[in-house]
Motif scaffolding. Sequence first.
Motif: not given
Length: 190
Positions: A143-152, A167-168
Motif C-alpha cells: 500500500f503506497d500512495l493508496t486511498d484507503l478512505t473509509h476502508a475496513d 490516505k487513511l
Amino acid sequence: MKEAEHDNQVFDGIDYSQQTIGGEEYYDCTFRNCNLSEANLSNSDFNDCLFESCNLSLVKLTNTGLKTVSFKNCKLIGIDFNSCNPFLLNVKFSKCQLDYAGLYQMKLKDTTFEECSLVEANFSESDLSGASFQECNLTNAVFDLTDLTHADFRSAHHYTIDPERNKLNQARFSHFGLAGLLGKYNLLIE
C-alpha cells in the motif's frame, strides 16, 4: 464488435488453460470448476458474471471488461488486473487466492475482499476508498500512495500500512492491527 456473444450460459468443468478465448462478450454467465490458467481473455467483456471454484492464475486480461463480476473460491495468482479495461470495472472476491496480484493504480472503490489471501498483492496508487478486507491475509501486500478512505481492515491481518504514505481518513482498524500501522517506528507493542 466482439467475435461471439454468450448470454446466461453455464460453463462447467472446462479446461481453457493456455488457450486464447479473447474478443468475446459474456452476459449473466457462470464459470464453475474451469481451468483458465494462463489463458488469454484479452479484449473480452464479462458483464454480471460469476467465476466459482476456477483457476485463473496468470490469465491475461489486456483490455478486458470486468463489469459486476464475482469471484468465489477462485485461484487468481499473479494476475495483472492493471491491464483490464477500467470502464465500469466492478469486482468482488470471496475466499479467493489473489497472491502476487497486480492492482496498481486501479479504481476499486467499495470493492469487497472476503476471506482472501492477498500475499504480496500490489495496491500502490489505487483508490480503495470504502473497500472491505474481511478476514484477509495481507502479508507483504503493498500500500503506497493508496486511498484507503473509509476502508475496513478490522478483521484483516498481517498488513503493513504506512499512515504517512497513504490516505487513511476514517479507515477502520481493530486494536489488534495497530502493529501493522506502526511497524516503521520499530515500537514494541504488547
